[in-house]
Scaffold this active site. Structure first.
Site, PDB file in Angstrom:
ATOM      1  N   GLU A 159     -21.415  33.192 -20.207  1.00  0.00           N
ATOM      2  CA  GLU A 159     -22.331  32.767 -19.147  1.00  0.00           C
ATOM      3  C   GLU A 159     -22.702  31.300 -19.334  1.00  0.00           C
ATOM      4  O   GLU A 159     -23.527  30.947 -20.168  1.00  0.00           O
ATOM      5  CB  GLU A 159     -23.594  33.644 -19.144  1.00  0.00           C
ATOM      6  CG  GLU A 159     -23.329  35.114 -18.913  1.00  0.00           C
ATOM      7  CD  GLU A 159     -22.753  35.402 -17.537  1.00  0.00           C
ATOM      8  OE1 GLU A 159     -23.036  34.629 -16.588  1.00  0.00           O
ATOM      9  OE2 GLU A 159     -22.013  36.388 -17.402  1.00  0.00           O
TER      10      GLU A 159
ATOM     11  N   GLU B  27     -32.383  35.042 -16.436  1.00  0.00           N
ATOM     12  CA  GLU B  27     -30.944  34.741 -16.414  1.00  0.00           C
ATOM     13  C   GLU B  27     -30.142  35.900 -17.000  1.00  0.00           C
ATOM     14  O   GLU B  27     -29.085  36.259 -16.471  1.00  0.00           O
ATOM     15  CB  GLU B  27     -30.656  33.454 -17.178  1.00  0.00           C
ATOM     16  CG  GLU B  27     -29.198  33.046 -17.161  1.00  0.00           C
ATOM     17  CD  GLU B  27     -28.679  32.744 -15.761  1.00  0.00           C
ATOM     18  OE1 GLU B  27     -27.594  33.267 -15.396  1.00  0.00           O
ATOM     19  OE2 GLU B  27     -29.343  31.986 -15.025  1.00  0.00           O
TER      20      GLU B  27
ATOM     21  N   GLU C 118     -24.884  40.838 -12.074  1.00  0.00           N
ATOM     22  CA  GLU C 118     -23.552  40.371 -11.696  1.00  0.00           C
ATOM     23  C   GLU C 118     -22.461  41.206 -12.365  1.00  0.00           C
ATOM     24  O   GLU C 118     -21.462  41.551 -11.722  1.00  0.00           O
ATOM     25  CB  GLU C 118     -23.391  38.893 -12.062  1.00  0.00           C
ATOM     26  CG  GLU C 118     -24.224  37.976 -11.197  1.00  0.00           C
ATOM     27  CD  GLU C 118     -24.113  36.514 -11.602  1.00  0.00           C
ATOM     28  OE1 GLU C 118     -23.562  36.209 -12.686  1.00  0.00           O
ATOM     29  OE2 GLU C 118     -24.580  35.660 -10.817  1.00  0.00           O
TER      30      GLU C 118
END
Length: 133
Positions: free
Chosen positions: A38, A79, A86
């Site tokens: 990420e 996050e 996701e």
């Protein structure tokens, strides 16, 4: 007779100390995954490290230092949750779908709100220090 108990995943964690140690291991694995895969997490973590050092050096109270650091830790938390959303969406299907887009966009909006909160917090706390009350 019908069984009224809800189904339980075979992956459900253990109990007692074993669960605590397992959870710690899963958390470390999550951090490693976020760091490796990420980009946004890596960028935000660098900002958190810099902001933490700056906050500790600033002439503000201990509580204000905690708040300055805490709002950026909140950004990391959001996050990580966004990355989890996701991952689940991509696991379900890589096909373009308006609901998948909505889920990803909503997660991104949450990160943006956390970042705006962090910036506003820093501004409110530091304005009197550097500009005057």
């Amino acid at each position: 007779m019908i069984n009224q108990e809800p189904p339980v995943s075979e992956f459900k964690s253990k109990s007692g100390l074993k669960r605590i140690f397992s959870a710690f291991g899963y958390s470390i694995a999550g951090f490693k995954t976020a760091w490796k895969g990420e980009h946004a997490f890596r960028q935000e973590l660098i900002v958190v490290v810099i902001a933490t050092i700056a906050a500790l050096l600033l002439p503000v109270s201990a509580l204000q230092k905690l708040v300055l650091i805490g709002v950026f830790v909140l950004v990391l938390i959001v996050e990580l949750l966004n990355s989890a959303i996701e991952a689940v969406v991509d696991r379900v299907s890589l096909e373009r779908n308006p609901l998948s887009k909505n889920a990803k966009d909503l997660g991104s909006a949450a990160v943006m709100l956390a970042l705006l909160l962090a910036c506003a917090t820093w501004l409110v706390i530091l304005w009197p220090v550097f500009v005057g009350a």
